[in-house]
Write a protein that holds these residues in place. Structure first.
Motif: not given
Length: 411
Positions: A176-185
């Motif tokens: 999901t978008e929210q998971a990708k954002l959380a992991l991208s950092k």
């Protein structure tokens, strides 16, 4: 496929390569038997939508169906092949494949990963079942889906990559978008995924997302941002709209919701209003991180107040005819995923739609408690709670995770 000896596992508890051929044969058989057999039944789905009792509910049901994703076994295999080709193109040196224990999805997906690693001519990875005490390693994890990013964040924290200089490579069929954002950092974290599902709150807008959360996933705290299932699995209620997909529940004229307290509204809106929070990994947050979180919470409170009229309006629309108290009206289920059956409603007679969907019981009034024998009441509530817990039992879900238990379980 002829038996091929792999490298020795670093753990003795689960001997991955000894059972690899048998496990692969089980997966291949289930894939051939089930791939594509859990499509949405369009007739049943249309019936489910039309049976909803007002325009708002029909609109919410339609929106949920239109944004439901189904990943077949064949697509899963195709995506894992792509992932292995992409990942190994950039790997230099030994690879340690984390698979956990046989009952979890990492192990099941690890078998498929090794199948394609061998098929594409790459060397067998070392198998690990724990991430503790590793240093200067390249660790590979293959999984089917990241819904919130919480599970992958925990794996990352366990590795302590900053301290131990480990490199974590995650290959996912979908995210999901929210998971990708959380992991991208995260540092030393490399994500490979070819399918990103947009968050439902962005696709549907504020009101419609609140409605589908309110009707079809009230216990998920607004965290469910995707409606998805696979041939091999349907995830828990925080990850997807589990009960809607499994049972096709139809709310009755009176939902059985008590007037929402401010705490309940915070809970429902938790996944709707974006705010930055510090997620503990391996160290305390810096003062700057603390300040950012504090500032974010202030903005959260302001945005929450702006949502109040909206959520009160949704709540009012569905409680016009409801008499306050513990009275309930019957509700029904119309499953629309092929192969799923409606539950036996006998154990739920006397319970509300709220009880059924949240999996928890409402407290009775003091007067009602006085009218019943305490022991008899407690026994009844225990039976209700057991029935509610069975609704989401992983071993009895439709779609069933065959790799966890039964004749096709991983070993």
């Amino acid at each position: 496929m002829a038996s091929q000896k792999g490298k020795k596992s670093l753990e003795i508890k689960y001997d991955f390569y000894t059972h690899y051929d048998d496990n692969l044969a089980k997966i291949m058989k289930v894939r051939d038997l089930t791939s594509g057999t859990h499509e949405i039944d369009k007739v049943q789905a249309e019936r489910w939508v039309k049976t909803q009792l007002n325009k708002q509910r029909k609109r919410a049901a339609r929106a949920l169906l239109d944004n439901t994703h189904y990943i077949t076994f064949s697509v899963l295999f195709s995506e894992v092949r792509k992932l292995i080709a992409q990942i190994y193109a950039d790997i230099d040196g030994d690879v340690f494949l984390y698979v956990g224990k046989p009952s979890n999805s990492f192990y099941f997906m690890g078998v498929i990963a090794v199948y394609f690693i061998r098929l594409l001519g790459f060397p067998d990875p070392e198998i690990i079942h724990s991430l503790k005490m590793l240093k200067n390693k390249t660790i590979l994890v293959i999984d089917d889906m990241a819904y919130t990013g919480i599970q992958m964040s925990k794996l990352y924290a366990e590795l302590e990559p900053k301290k131990n200089k480990n490199k974590l490579i995650i290959g996912l069929v979908a995210i999901t978008e929210q998971a990708k954002l959380a992991l991208s950092k995260k540092l030393n974290f490399h994500l490979h995924c070819n399918t990103v599902f947009p968050d439902l709150k962005r696709v549907l807008g504020k009101r419609l997302f609140l409605e589908i959360s309110y009707y079809f996933s009230p216990s998920a705290e607004g965290a469910t941002q995707v409606c998805i299932y696979f041939d091999h699995k349907i995830a828990d209620e925080l990850s997807t709209f589990l009960k809607a997909l499994m049972y096709g529940p139809v709310p009755p004229p009176n939902l059985g919701y008590e007037p929402l307290e401010k705490h309940d509204m915070y809970t429902l809106l938790n996944g709707v209003i974006e705010h930055q929070t510090w997620h503990p990994e391996s160290e305390e947050p810096t003062p700057e991180e603390r300040k950012r979180e504090d500032d974010s919470l202030i903005l959260y409170d302001k945005e929450f107040d702006s949502y109040m009229p909206l959520i009160k309006s949704i709540h009012a629309d569905d409680n016009k005819d409801w008499d306050l108290g513990y009275k309930t009206k019957p509700f029904k289920c119309i499953p629309f995923v092929t192969g799923c059956e409606p539950p036996d409603m006998t154990p739920f007679i006397g319970l509300s739609y709220f009880n059924f969907m949240t999996g928890r019981l409402l407290n009775k009034s003091r007067k009602e408690e006085e009218e019943e024998e305490e022991e008899e009441e407690e026994e009844k509530r225990e039976k209700y709670q057991e029935a509610l817990d069975e609704l989401v039992n992983p071993e009895k879900r439709c779609v069933k995770s065959f790799y966890k238990k039964g004749p096709y379980a991983m070993s």
